[in-house]
Write an enzyme that holds these catalytic residues in place. Sequence first.
Site, PDB file in Angstrom:
ATOM      1  N   LYS A 140      -6.381 -50.071 -21.413  1.00  0.00           N
ATOM      2  CA  LYS A 140      -6.720 -48.659 -21.644  1.00  0.00           C
ATOM      3  C   LYS A 140      -7.783 -48.552 -22.726  1.00  0.00           C
ATOM      4  CE  LYS A 140      -2.171 -47.038 -20.152  1.00  0.00           C
ATOM      5  NZ  LYS A 140      -0.835 -46.561 -20.516  1.00  0.00           N
ATOM      6  N   GLN A 160       2.783 -45.430 -25.778  1.00  0.00           N
ATOM      7  CA  GLN A 160       3.059 -46.372 -24.681  1.00  0.00           C
ATOM      8  C   GLN A 160       4.568 -46.581 -24.534  1.00  0.00           C
ATOM      9  OE1 GLN A 160       0.738 -47.747 -22.548  1.00  0.00           O
ATOM     10  NE2 GLN A 160       2.483 -48.584 -21.439  1.00  0.00           N
ATOM     11  N   ASP A 212      -0.755 -37.820 -21.380  1.00  0.00           N
ATOM     12  CA  ASP A 212       0.009 -38.347 -20.248  1.00  0.00           C
ATOM     13  C   ASP A 212       0.744 -37.249 -19.478  1.00  0.00           C
ATOM     14  OD1 ASP A 212      -0.349 -41.112 -19.883  1.00  0.00           O
ATOM     15  OD2 ASP A 212       0.868 -41.578 -21.647  1.00  0.00           O
TER      16      ASP A 212
END
Length: 283
Positions: free
Chosen positions: A53, A97, A120
């Site tokens: 990422k 994460q 997200d």
Amino acid sequence: MGNIIDGKGMSEDLQERIKEEASMFTREHGRPPGLAVIVVGDDPASKVYVRNKEKACERAGIISFNYRLSSDKTHDEVVRLIKELNLRNDVDGILVQLPLPSHLDADQVLMTIDPSKDVDGFHPYNLGRLLMGLPTVIPCTPQGIMYMLRASGIDPDGKDAVVIGRSNIVGKPVATLLTLSHATVTICHSHTKDLDDKVKAADILISAVGKPRMVKGEWIKQGAVVIDVGITRDKDGKLTGDVDFDVARKRASLITPVPGGVGPMTIAMLLMNTITLAKGHVS
Ligand code: NDP
């Protein structure tokens, strides 16, 4: 590529466009779009995902602020960092994460992210808006799946879709998006009876379980579209999806490979969400 959906190629094309958008944003606003990436602990898979990422951000001209926290960090310490990032003008998106170490409650941690920086789309505010069909931050993997379907000329309207998996990050949001696109959706999970019969009826199959080749090729309806989200390593260490690809591809009209399907699209959508949030912060 025949009937294979080339997620990698699609993602590369998208990332070129995103790069142009990021550079336009930087010119107009005197700063690049910014993404904060928080990893707690040393889960090896998380490290690989996060590195990918961050590299993608760098290629696109998005600045990433990287926080590697040791696994003994407390809930309060992680929350304090998120609250600081919520207030920073150079941070447009905040990514935590998953999975987090077991002493941290992921839902509670995610809830402290400012919904306008929830890159997200996992905050209940954004997931609620998604359920209502309102404009919102759409979780990256489900958004990537819908993009791949559209780009491949597949309209879910009136189709029978089967989603295997009901997680908040993949299964539930993708089932919601398919419903909003007028598919008739069946959600399957570990308590589902006769999974093979459900799969055999699917015009569109999305599998998000994480068990190598658990979906047998013979279950795939002739001409179905198969999107395989699962990523695991089989006993030989090879990256493998949920679907028995070699047999399934002979029956499917379109199918995603693992690797090179859903994974790269997830990254492209992360970059896209970062730019969208950045534009929201300067408008
Ligand atoms: P979760 O573990 O949160 O969810 C897995 C789901 O699979 C659960 O709903 C579970 O059911 C269901 N399940 C487990 N066993 C069976 C079974 N035998 N039959 C039917 N359903 C079953 O996983 P995630 O949603 O986070 O991820 C799923 C997979 O996708 C993983 O391999 C992950 O690595 C991958 N992934 C890939 C991404 C990408 O970018 N390519 C992004 C995100 C995830 P129950 O709810 O009953 O427990």
